[in-house]
Design an enzyme around this catalytic site. Structure first.
Site, PDB file in Angstrom:
ATOM      1  N   MET A   1     -26.799  75.071 104.338  1.00 34.36           N
ATOM      2  CA  MET A   1     -25.614  74.203 104.398  1.00 34.36           C
ATOM      3  C   MET A   1     -24.530  74.734 103.458  1.00 34.36           C
ATOM      4  O   MET A   1     -23.583  74.004 103.111  1.00 34.36           O
ATOM      5  CB  MET A   1     -25.978  72.761 104.039  1.00 34.36           C
ATOM      6  CG  MET A   1     -26.994  72.169 105.016  1.00 34.36           C
ATOM      7  SD  MET A   1     -26.731  70.426 105.350  1.00 34.36           S
ATOM      8  CE  MET A   1     -26.960  69.720 103.736  1.00 34.36           C
ATOM      9  N   GLY A   2     -24.654  75.985 103.020  1.00 34.01           N
ATOM     10  CA  GLY A   2     -23.628  76.577 102.171  1.00 34.01           C
ATOM     11  C   GLY A   2     -23.694  76.093 100.736  1.00 34.01           C
ATOM     12  O   GLY A   2     -24.725  75.589 100.294  1.00 34.01           O
TER      13      GLY A   2
ATOM     14  N   LEU B   1     -23.737  78.103  98.265  1.00 34.11           N
ATOM     15  CA  LEU B   1     -24.907  78.937  97.976  1.00 34.11           C
ATOM     16  C   LEU B   1     -25.127  79.110  96.472  1.00 34.11           C
ATOM     17  O   LEU B   1     -24.187  79.267  95.700  1.00 34.11           O
ATOM     18  CB  LEU B   1     -24.751  80.302  98.654  1.00 34.11           C
ATOM     19  CG  LEU B   1     -24.578  80.259 100.179  1.00 34.11           C
ATOM     20  CD1 LEU B   1     -24.486  81.687 100.743  1.00 34.11           C
ATOM     21  CD2 LEU B   1     -25.713  79.493 100.867  1.00 34.11           C
TER      22      LEU B   1
ATOM     23  N   HIS C   1     -30.724  79.926  97.267  1.00 35.78           N
ATOM     24  CA  HIS C   1     -30.336  80.569  98.533  1.00 35.78           C
ATOM     25  C   HIS C   1     -30.361  82.091  98.391  1.00 35.78           C
ATOM     26  O   HIS C   1     -30.775  82.804  99.304  1.00 35.78           O
ATOM     27  CB  HIS C   1     -28.915  80.170  98.930  1.00 35.78           C
ATOM     28  CG  HIS C   1     -28.720  78.711  99.201  1.00 35.78           C
ATOM     29  ND1 HIS C   1     -27.952  77.904  98.397  1.00 35.78           N
ATOM     30  CD2 HIS C   1     -29.190  77.907 100.192  1.00 35.78           C
ATOM     31  CE1 HIS C   1     -27.935  76.677  98.890  1.00 35.78           C
ATOM     32  NE2 HIS C   1     -28.686  76.642  99.972  1.00 35.78           N
TER      33      HIS C   1
ATOM     34  N   GLN D   1     -39.635  76.712 100.042  1.00 36.17           N
ATOM     35  CA  GLN D   1     -40.707  75.730  99.817  1.00 36.17           C
ATOM     36  C   GLN D   1     -40.192  74.468  99.123  1.00 36.17           C
ATOM     37  O   GLN D   1     -40.833  73.430  99.150  1.00 36.17           O
ATOM     38  CB  GLN D   1     -41.818  76.392  98.978  1.00 36.17           C
ATOM     39  CG  GLN D   1     -43.025  75.526  98.685  1.00 36.17           C
ATOM     40  CD  GLN D   1     -43.741  75.073  99.960  1.00 36.17           C
ATOM     41  OE1 GLN D   1     -43.810  75.817 100.922  1.00 36.17           O
ATOM     42  NE2 GLN D   1     -44.244  73.864  99.959  1.00 36.17           N
ATOM     43  N   LYS D   2     -38.997  74.569  98.501  1.00 39.68           N
ATOM     44  CA  LYS D   2     -38.420  73.399  97.849  1.00 39.68           C
ATOM     45  C   LYS D   2     -38.377  72.213  98.800  1.00 39.68           C
ATOM     46  O   LYS D   2     -38.592  71.082  98.409  1.00 39.68           O
ATOM     47  CB  LYS D   2     -37.008  73.715  97.347  1.00 39.68           C
ATOM     48  CG  LYS D   2     -36.354  72.540  96.654  1.00 39.68           C
ATOM     49  CD  LYS D   2     -34.999  72.912  96.100  1.00 39.68           C
ATOM     50  CE  LYS D   2     -33.933  72.981  97.151  1.00 39.68           C
ATOM     51  NZ  LYS D   2     -33.674  71.703  97.837  1.00 39.68           N
ATOM     52  N   ASP D   3     -38.066  72.511 100.056  1.00 38.40           N
ATOM     53  CA  ASP D   3     -37.967  71.436 101.049  1.00 38.40           C
ATOM     54  C   ASP D   3     -39.269  71.396 101.852  1.00 38.40           C
ATOM     55  O   ASP D   3     -39.304  71.767 103.033  1.00 38.40           O
ATOM     56  CB  ASP D   3     -36.747  71.673 101.930  1.00 38.40           C
ATOM     57  CG  ASP D   3     -35.464  71.625 101.107  1.00 38.40           C
ATOM     58  OD1 ASP D   3     -34.966  70.522 100.874  1.00 38.40           O
ATOM     59  OD2 ASP D   3     -35.003  72.685 100.644  1.00 38.40           O
TER      60      ASP D   3
ATOM     61  N   VAL E   1     -37.203  78.326  93.630  1.00 41.76           N
ATOM     62  CA  VAL E   1     -36.497  78.945  92.510  1.00 41.76           C
ATOM     63  C   VAL E   1     -36.076  77.828  91.560  1.00 41.76           C
ATOM     64  O   VAL E   1     -35.443  76.847  91.979  1.00 41.76           O
ATOM     65  CB  VAL E   1     -35.251  79.720  93.001  1.00 41.76           C
ATOM     66  CG1 VAL E   1     -34.452  80.256  91.824  1.00 41.76           C
ATOM     67  CG2 VAL E   1     -35.677  80.843  93.936  1.00 41.76           C
TER      68      VAL E   1
ATOM     69  N   ARG F   1     -27.245  69.585  94.701  1.00 44.59           N
ATOM     70  CA  ARG F   1     -26.966  68.288  94.068  1.00 44.59           C
ATOM     71  C   ARG F   1     -27.274  68.281  92.580  1.00 44.59           C
ATOM     72  O   ARG F   1     -26.618  67.575  91.818  1.00 44.59           O
ATOM     73  CB  ARG F   1     -27.697  67.173  94.803  1.00 44.59           C
ATOM     74  CG  ARG F   1     -27.096  66.941  96.191  1.00 44.59           C
ATOM     75  CD  ARG F   1     -27.785  65.834  96.932  1.00 44.59           C
ATOM     76  NE  ARG F   1     -27.167  65.599  98.226  1.00 44.59           N
ATOM     77  CZ  ARG F   1     -27.599  66.102  99.365  1.00 44.59           C
ATOM     78  NH1 ARG F   1     -28.657  66.900  99.378  1.00 44.59           N
ATOM     79  NH2 ARG F   1     -26.988  65.825 100.495  1.00 44.59           N
TER      80      ARG F   1
END
Ligand code: AMP
Length: 250
Positions: free
Chosen positions: A30-31, A33, A37, A148-150, A176, A187
């Protein structure tokens, strides 16, 4: 590096890259970055296939109480970063290109997307699966790289790919984190230093749970109680859920 806004141009370039180089990796974002990312894109490039990074703030993944318009955007910096890293193409379609007037088709995964974040964000995963299905159809990648964060996104998308027979390999890279232990996310950059200090309790609690498991604790009730206890000491944190689940089925 090419920056592409239209579906037909993206389709044509992706077909050419795939044919010339024998594979193609998609990194959906979603940018705005950041280092997370960057690691994801770096891992995709290191795998040796051409890389398409999509940058699209997906209105469907925001609930009516969530601030779609206020999501951070930094398209020019993002494009420069991708070029510097050696990405082959950035796909950054306008919203009307992905969801033209009268758009009415959605992809819904109905099991893995229901618990955990699915409870507090009941329309979120439908937005993610609908968009990623479209990106897979437009770009036709052989590989898709996710973080993996999500973790629930990964599980839901894995299930969608299996259920709908998408011909793509899913590759997941580790989380990361910043030096203090907090995961890097768009966020978290908005947190004041006080709030950031409070948020650190999340990684502290998760590390504590891991230590307990490593030392032989097997009671999920005890682990959840410890995590909730650590988070509960911070009055600005509101626990929506703390849960121990099967990583495939959630
Ligand atoms: P987003 O832009 O938030 O939709 O994220 C795009 C991709 O980057 C997703 O696959 C995320 O899991 C991944 N990502 C974002 N932050 C991190 C991080 N700190 N570590 C690993 N992957 C990440």
């Amino acid at each position: 590096m090419q920056t592409i806004g239209s579906v037909s141009d993206m389709r044509a370039l992706a077909a050419r890259l795939r044919a010339e180089r024998g594979g193609l990796t998609l990194v959906p974002t979603m940018g705005a970055l950041h280092a997370g990312h960057e690691a994801l894109i770096g891992a995709a490039l290191a795998a040796g296939r051409p890389v398409v990074v999509s940058i699209f703030v997906n209105p469907l993944s925001f609930g009516s109480n969530e601030n779609f318009a206020g999501y951070p955007r930094s398209l020019q910096d993002d494009i420069e970063l991708c070029a510097r890293l050696g990405v082959d193409a950035v796909f950054t379609p306008p919203t009307e290109e992905i969801y033209p007037r009268g758009y009415s088709t959605y992809v819904t995964e109905e099991a893995v997307s229901k618990p955990l974040c699915g409870v507090s964000r009941p329309t979120h995963f439908r937005g993610v699966t609908s968009l990623v299905a479209k990106l897979l159809n437009i770009v036709g990648p052989t590989h898709i790289f996710l973080g993996q964060k999500d973790a629930q996104h990964v599980a839901v998308l894995r299930k969608m790919v299996a259920d709908l027979n998408f011909c793509v390999d899913l590759v997941v890279i580790p989380i990361v984190r910043d030096a203090d232990g907090l995961a890097v996310t768009v966020r978290n950059r908005e947190l004041t230093s006080t709030l950031r200090q409070e948020a650190l309790a999340i990684s502290v609690a998760l590390r504590r749970a891991k230590e307990m498991v490593d030392s032989g604790v097997r009671s999920t009730d005890r682990l959840v109680a410890e995590v909730t206890h650590i988070l509960g000491k911070h009055y600005r944190l509101r626990v929506i859920y703390a849960s121990i689940v099967d990583p495939v089925t959630m």
